[in-house]
Design a protein around this motif. Structure first.
Motif, short mmCIF file in Angstrom:
data_model
loop_
_atom_site.label_atom_id
_atom_site.label_comp_id
_atom_site.label_asym_id
_atom_site.label_seq_id
_atom_site.Cartn_x
_atom_site.Cartn_y
_atom_site.Cartn_z
N ILE A 94 73.93 53.95 15.27
CA ILE A 94 74.27 55.06 14.37
C ILE A 94 75.78 55.13 14.17
N VAL A 134 77.19 52.73 11.61
CA VAL A 134 77.00 53.13 10.21
C VAL A 134 77.99 54.21 9.81
N TYR A 180 68.15 53.83 10.59
CA TYR A 180 69.24 53.01 11.08
C TYR A 180 68.70 51.72 11.70
N PRO A 225 73.18 47.01 12.67
CA PRO A 225 73.65 47.12 11.28
C PRO A 225 74.66 46.05 10.89
#
Length: 448
Positions: free
Chosen positions: A227, A230, A343, A347
């Protein structure tokens, strides 16, 4: 931050360490060419005209080839910073003109090197900026993002514009980041006051996945790395205190700053889309003041005038399973961030696996650039670094991990630092980042 190819064509910079080895070396261990001589005094009138012509051409959406050639022939090596700034405006077909001009100016060969090598060299050489450079930079940068104008407005700013570049995204100036709406044109969107769930309901996050753990006044919270990758910025309330957590993915550094108890101000931190020394360039949305991500010191605007430096608290990097075991009453940011978002677990998809993707200049050769260290300041004010892997091995073997008054202990499967029984503020980072932001760092080594 966009693809590596795009990123390398954009200016980004890192501060050269002042604790330099005799022979400056880059992140691959190669020696830099000898630094060119920098002149002093005013620019030649012909160089000033070339700068003006360059801006005029860019306003007309033309690459200023003639101006670039003139600057390359000027003999003023300080203008290397400006030529490098122009990289972001160059198409593939424009690159040979710009690289040739840069080579002529600097007396070094870059045709067969990556574009980042040009930035690395400038940083390692630490050439002075040319007279009027802030205005030159402003004229170029506001063509990319006009909303950066407040950062240039403070003429007493302590921002070193040589080291500031564009990360490939635009500014996050949303007043409310609780609803999850994106930014027009794309930004790195902060997350404000995220919803949380108890640790007992955090089974959605793998036990072996990384969290950044913070404890304030006995209240613990875990911020999942996926998280944070991002959002890169979270403004939150924990233990009755207002905090902000910037996460520099390029530096692997999560830090926590207190944003309350700053008389007359209520800072709300955001990501600008710029980079400074390969670190995120954060700012306070309420005053449009730039704030150094590595230190919390205000660099421009009303916060600088008030001499604000945001105090830090410790961030522990741990696996979720170990953090939850050590802090069973901890909360964790909700799976959807409280904004209904999904998410991925990775990422960045290994973006940084092959070393820094932005220029970092000369590096401290005592450790590999991406070795993870626990950074802390000693009671004497000396920056210290404890290699995470070596420190954990020593602690597992029952060996003390201590240096200059600091004692390192396990926390879950992360690390904390103490002075006697009082905690010392610490966080983890890649070695290249900590050693450049904290020149003169003492490096702990395990006794053999």
């Amino acid at each position: 931050m966009g693809s590596v190819l795009v990123v390398l064509a954009l200016l980004a910079a890192a501060s050269p360490s002042t604790a330099q080895p005799v022979e400056l070396k880059d992140k691959a261990g190669q020696a830099f060419a000898m630094a060119p001589v920098a002149p002093s005094g005013a620019l030649k009138a012909s160089t000033t005209r070339a700068v003006k012509q360059a801006v005029e051409a860019l306003y007309q959406r033309r690459f200023p080839s003639a101006a670039v050639k003139a600057i390359g022939a000027s003999g003023d090596t300080r203008m290397g910073w400006y030529l490098y700034d122009l990289l972001r405006f160059a198409s593939r077909s424009d690159m040979p003109t710009l690289v040739t001009a840069f080579e002529k100016l600097m007396g070094a060969n870059f045709q067969n090197a990556s574009l980042s090598a040009m930035g690395d060299s400038l940083l390692a050489w630490n050439l002075p900026a040319p007279p009027g450079y802030t205005q030159m930079k402003q004229d170029l940068f506001l063509l990319i993002e006009p909303r950066w104008a407040p950062f240039f407005a403070d003429t007493a700013s302590t921002i070193d514009w040589r080291w500031v570049g564009w990360g490939g995204v635009f500014i996050d100036d949303r007043p409310d980041a609780t609803r999850g709406q994106g930014c027009p044109g794309g930004c790195i969107p902060a997350l404000d006051q995220p919803k949380t769930t108890p640790a007992s309901e955090g089974g959605w996050y793998p036990d072996n996945a990384t969290v950044f753990g913070v404890v304030i006044n006995g209240e613990a919270r875990a911020y999942p790395k996926n998280i944070m990758e991002v959002h890169e910025m979270v403004n939150d309330t924990l233990g009755g205190r207002q905090i902000a957590l910037p996460y520099c993915t390029l530096c692997r550094a999560a830090q926590a700053y207190f944003t309350d108890r700053t008389p007359g101000f209520k800072p709300l931190l955001r990501t600008s889309g710029l980079l400074s020394r390969s670190n995120k360039f954060m700012y306070d949305l309420s005053t449009w003041s730039a704030v150094d991500t590595s230190t919390g010191e205000a660099l421009s605007g009303p916060l600088r005038k008030a001499q604000i430096t945001l105090p830090q608290t410790t961030v522990v990097t741990s696996t979720w399973g170990a953090w939850r075991k050590a802090h069973p009453q901890s909360t964790i940011v909700a799976q959807d961030g409280g904004i209904g978002r999904t998410y991925p677990l990775d990422p960045l998809r290994g973006r940084d696996n092959n070393g820094p993707i932005f220029p970092v200049g000369d590096v401290d050769p005592r450790l590999p650039v991406h070795e993870v260290v626990l950074g802390v300041t000693s009671p004497k004010g000396k920056p210290l670094a404890f290699p995470r892997a070596a420190a954990q091995m020593a602690l597992k073997a029952g060996e003390p991990v201590t240096m200059d008054g600091i004692v390192v202990r396990n926390s879950g499967d992360g690390l904390r630092a103490f002075v006697a029984e009082k905690e010392a503020v610490s966080h983890e980072a890649f070695w290249f980042a900590w050693s450049q932001f904290k020149p003169g760092t003492l490096l702990w080594e395990r006794a053999r």
